[in-house]
Design a protein around this motif. Sequence first.
Motif: not given
Length: 261
Positions: A160, A185-186, A189-193, A195, A253-254
Motif C-alpha cells: 500500500r 491522483s484520480r 485513488l481509484a486503484s484503492e492501493q 493514499t 488505501p484509496g
Amino acid sequence: MHDDDDVGGLIAGAVADGVLSPQASSLITGNLGKVVVAGAAGKALEDIAAADVTLVTVLIDSSSSIEDRKLAPAVRDGQGALLDAFQGSREKDSVLVALWTFASDLDVLHAYLPVGDAVRLDGKNYRPGGSTRLYDTWCDALAANVAYAQRLRAGATPCRSLVVVVTDGEDVGSKRRAGDCALLSRDLLASEQFTLAFVGVGKDVDFAAVARAMGVPDSNVLVQKDATPSALRKAFAMVSQSALRLSQGKIAPGAGGFFAP
C-alpha cells in the motif's frame, strides 16, 4: 536496459494492471527524467522480508518562504519525529520511506529505504531557498511511487502507498498544472492501493482549494493556518499518527479520512 526504459516498462505494467489509465501513463512517460528514475529506486526485492509493505513518500517544501518564516528547524524536527514514530512501531520492518524536498529544483534525498536507514533532515541537507514547484514534484513523486510499487507487486509483494506533501505556499514555476496532478491522483485513488494527503501551513493560500484541484480528497487535507514552528510540529505529529494507522491497516488505501481522529 537503461533506467528510464526500466521505469517505462513498470509504468506500462501499471497500465496493464489497471492502476493507471493510458492518458495518465502518457503524462508520466512524457516527463520521465532522472528525478523519477531516482525516486523509483529502493530496497531490492530479495532483501524485503515483510509479507506486505507500506511505502511512505514524504514531499517537503524547501522554498525560501520556509526560511523567511523561520520554519526550517520545525521541519527538521517534524520529519525526525515522523521517522521516530515508525521506528518505535511494531510495523517498522514493513515500512519503506522515500524523502523528497522541493523548491526551484526537486531533490530525492533517498528512494524507498527501511526506516532505520532513512535520512534525517539537518542544517546541511535541508537549507530552504527558491520557488515552489509543487505540481512537478507531485507528478514526479506519484510516477516514482507507481513504478516502485509495480516492481514489488510484480515480485509478489503486496504493498500500500502513502504520498504526503507538506508546503507553505502555492505552486510557482512548475511545467505541469493542477489538472495533471488531478489526473494522476484520480487514477491512483481509484486503484484503492494509494493514499494521497496534503498539509498546508499558513493563511496566505487557500490550501483546501489547491489540494482539491490536485485531486486530493478533502478529508485527506490538513491546514494549519498559523505558520509557526509549534503548528508545523503539530502537523507532522498528525501525519505520523495517521501514517501509522495506515500501516496498521486501520485506514483503507484509496479512501478519504486520512486525518480523521
